[in-house]
Design a protein around this motif. Sequence first.
Motif, short mmCIF file in Angstrom:
data_model
loop_
_atom_site.label_atom_id
_atom_site.label_comp_id
_atom_site.label_asym_id
_atom_site.label_seq_id
_atom_site.Cartn_x
_atom_site.Cartn_y
_atom_site.Cartn_z
N ASP A 289 0.85 -1.18 0.00
CA ASP A 289 0.00 0.00 0.00
C ASP A 289 0.89 1.24 0.00
O ASP A 289 1.70 1.43 0.90
CB ASP A 289 -0.90 -0.01 1.25
CG ASP A 289 -1.74 1.24 1.35
OD1 ASP A 289 -2.14 1.75 0.29
OD2 ASP A 289 -1.99 1.70 2.49
N THR A 290 0.77 2.07 -1.01
CA THR A 290 1.61 3.27 -1.11
C THR A 290 0.86 4.50 -0.60
O THR A 290 -0.36 4.48 -0.45
CB THR A 290 2.06 3.51 -2.56
OG1 THR A 290 0.89 3.71 -3.37
CG2 THR A 290 2.85 2.32 -3.07
N ALA A 291 1.62 5.55 -0.35
CA ALA A 291 1.02 6.78 0.16
C ALA A 291 0.16 7.43 -0.91
O ALA A 291 0.54 7.52 -2.07
CB ALA A 291 2.11 7.75 0.62
N GLY A 292 -1.02 7.89 -0.51
CA GLY A 292 -1.87 8.63 -1.42
C GLY A 292 -1.24 9.98 -1.73
O GLY A 292 -0.57 10.59 -0.90
N ARG A 293 -1.42 10.47 -2.92
CA ARG A 293 -0.77 11.72 -3.32
C ARG A 293 -1.61 12.39 -4.40
O ARG A 293 -2.29 11.73 -5.18
CB ARG A 293 0.64 11.45 -3.82
CG ARG A 293 0.72 10.50 -5.00
CD ARG A 293 2.08 9.85 -5.08
NE ARG A 293 2.27 8.93 -3.98
CZ ARG A 293 3.39 8.87 -3.27
NH1 ARG A 293 4.39 9.68 -3.53
NH2 ARG A 293 3.52 8.00 -2.29
N LEU A 294 -1.54 13.70 -4.42
CA LEU A 294 -2.19 14.43 -5.50
C LEU A 294 -1.42 14.24 -6.79
O LEU A 294 -0.20 14.29 -6.81
CB LEU A 294 -2.27 15.93 -5.16
CG LEU A 294 -3.17 16.30 -3.97
CD1 LEU A 294 -3.04 17.78 -3.68
CD2 LEU A 294 -4.61 15.93 -4.25
N HIS A 295 -2.15 14.02 -7.86
CA HIS A 295 -1.49 13.78 -9.13
C HIS A 295 -0.78 15.03 -9.65
O HIS A 295 0.01 14.97 -10.59
CB HIS A 295 -2.51 13.30 -10.17
CG HIS A 295 -3.66 14.24 -10.35
ND1 HIS A 295 -4.66 14.36 -9.43
CD2 HIS A 295 -3.96 15.10 -11.35
CE1 HIS A 295 -5.54 15.25 -9.85
NE2 HIS A 295 -5.14 15.72 -11.02
N MET A 301 4.96 12.31 -6.92
CA MET A 301 4.87 11.33 -8.01
C MET A 301 6.25 10.75 -8.31
O MET A 301 6.38 9.55 -8.61
CB MET A 301 4.28 11.99 -9.25
CG MET A 301 2.83 12.46 -9.08
SD MET A 301 1.71 11.13 -8.60
CE MET A 301 1.71 10.15 -10.08
N ASP A 302 7.29 11.56 -8.23
CA ASP A 302 8.65 11.04 -8.43
C ASP A 302 9.00 10.02 -7.35
O ASP A 302 9.67 9.02 -7.62
CB ASP A 302 9.65 12.19 -8.40
CG ASP A 302 9.55 13.09 -9.63
OD1 ASP A 302 8.94 12.64 -10.62
OD2 ASP A 302 10.06 14.22 -9.58
N GLU A 303 8.54 10.27 -6.12
CA GLU A 303 8.82 9.33 -5.03
C GLU A 303 8.12 8.00 -5.28
O GLU A 303 8.63 6.94 -4.92
CB GLU A 303 8.37 9.92 -3.71
CG GLU A 303 8.78 9.07 -2.52
CD GLU A 303 8.39 9.73 -1.21
OE1 GLU A 303 7.19 9.75 -0.90
OE2 GLU A 303 9.29 10.24 -0.51
N LEU A 304 6.93 8.05 -5.88
CA LEU A 304 6.23 6.82 -6.22
C LEU A 304 7.05 5.99 -7.21
O LEU A 304 7.14 4.76 -7.10
CB LEU A 304 4.86 7.14 -6.80
CG LEU A 304 3.97 5.95 -7.14
CD1 LEU A 304 3.67 5.14 -5.90
CD2 LEU A 304 2.68 6.43 -7.80
N GLU A 341 1.70 7.72 -16.39
CA GLU A 341 2.97 8.22 -16.90
C GLU A 341 4.13 7.92 -15.95
O GLU A 341 5.28 7.82 -16.38
CB GLU A 341 2.87 9.73 -17.13
CG GLU A 341 1.92 10.11 -18.26
CD GLU A 341 1.72 11.61 -18.34
OE1 GLU A 341 2.27 12.33 -17.47
OE2 GLU A 341 1.01 12.08 -19.27
N VAL A 342 3.84 7.79 -14.65
CA VAL A 342 4.90 7.57 -13.65
C VAL A 342 5.17 6.09 -13.44
O VAL A 342 6.33 5.65 -13.35
CB VAL A 342 4.51 8.24 -12.32
CG1 VAL A 342 5.56 7.98 -11.24
CG2 VAL A 342 4.32 9.74 -12.53
#
Length: 400
Positions: A289-295, A301-304, A341-342
Motif C-alpha cells: 500500500d503506497t502513500a496517497g498523493r495528489l497527481h 509522483m517522483d517518489e512513487l 505516466e509515472v
Amino acid sequence: METVILAVVIAVVVLGALGGLVVGSRRKKPLPPPPTSVPDITAPPAEPHVGDEAETPRDEARRTIEEVDLPDGSTPVVVEEPPVLDVPVLDVPEPTAGRLVRLRSRLSRSQNALGKGLLTLLSREHLDEDTWEEIEDILLTADVGVAPTQELVDGLRARVKVLGTRTPQELRTLLREELLKLVDTDADRTVKTEPEDRKPGIVMVVGVNGTGKTTTTGKLARVLVADGRTVVLGAADTFRAAAADQLQTWGERVGAHTVRGPEAGDPASVAFDAVKEGKEMGVDVVLIDTAGRLHTKTGLMDELGKVKRVVEKHAPLDEILLVLDATTGQNGLVQARVFAEVVDITGIVLTKLDGTAKGGIVIAVQRELGVPVKLIGLGEGADDLAPFDAEAFVDALIGD
C-alpha cells in the motif's frame, strides 16, 4: 706455693660474696600483683559459611517428624493449569463466487437507470434526431465519454435501421451487444499474483488520497486469503496518520503479516522490507500500500517511481493497481493519466461504484489508459470487493 693457694681462697670468697649480693637484690624487688579477674577476650566475627544465614540464628519452635501432617492419598492434589492465552479469532472471508452473485444484485439495483433510460428512448416508434440526441445526453451524463458515446450511438443507429420493428427483448439484446463491445469482454482481468518462476507475487496499489486505497488493499488481502493464498502486507503509506494501523488491522483479521516502518519514514524502505520478509516467509503474495498523493504534486509522483524501482531490486512487479473513486467521473481520468505516466498501470480498481456513481466510467477509464478494470467495490463491507465481470456489469446496467 702457699701464696698461690691463698690467692685462690681469696678469689673464691670474693665471688661468693658477690653472688650473695645479687641474690639479695633480686629478692628485694616486688613482683606485680596477680590479676583480680579473668579478662574478656572477644573473638573476631566469623564469616558465614555456604548455606548459613547472615543474621544471628534465633530460637524458634521446631516440630518433630511425628508432628508433621503428611498426605495420606485420600485428598486429591490440585495441579493448577497454565493460563490459556487468548488466540484471536480470524475472519473467514466470503468466497469469490458468492461475492459475484451478491454484488451483481446490488449493482443491478443501483445502476440500471442508464439501461432503462436507453431502452425507453429506443422503444419509441419514431427515432428522430432529437431522440438520438437524448440518447447521447444519457450516455455522456453516465460518464461514458465522448468518443465511446459516439461509437455506441452510430452502432445503435445502424442496427435499429436494419432491424425495423423492435420488440422490447430485441432492443435489450441489441443494446447489450453494443455495450459489451465498449466494455471489452476479451480483456484479461485476472489479478496476476502467481508468477510461474518465483514466489511471491508482488502487487503495488497506488492512487490519490480519499479513493479508498488502503481499504482496497485490505479487502484484496481478504479476496486472496479466501482463495487459499498466504499474504504479507507492506504499509508503505508512512505519511498518513494511522494508515499503517488501519492496514495492520485488516491483516490481523485474516492472519496476514504486516510490515511497517516509522511514521513519516521512507516508504521505499518499507516496501523493500515487505518483499524481503515475504520471500523469507515463503508467502504467495505481497501487497504494498503506497502513500496517497495528489497527481499534481511532481515531487510525490517522483517518489512513487522510486518505490517502484526499489521494489524491483527484488523482483519485477506483477501488478500495479490504480484505485479510482467512481464518483469523481471525468476528474478520475485526469488522475489516471498522470499515474500511468509515472508507473506502468496494469489494472484499475473502481471503488464506490454504488448508486451515486455513473456506470459509464468503466468504459471511459479503460479507453483512457488502455488497461482493464479488474476489481470493483460496491460498499463499505469487508467483502464488498470482487473481480470485475463485463457481462455481469452490462446485464446489471440494462436490467432483466
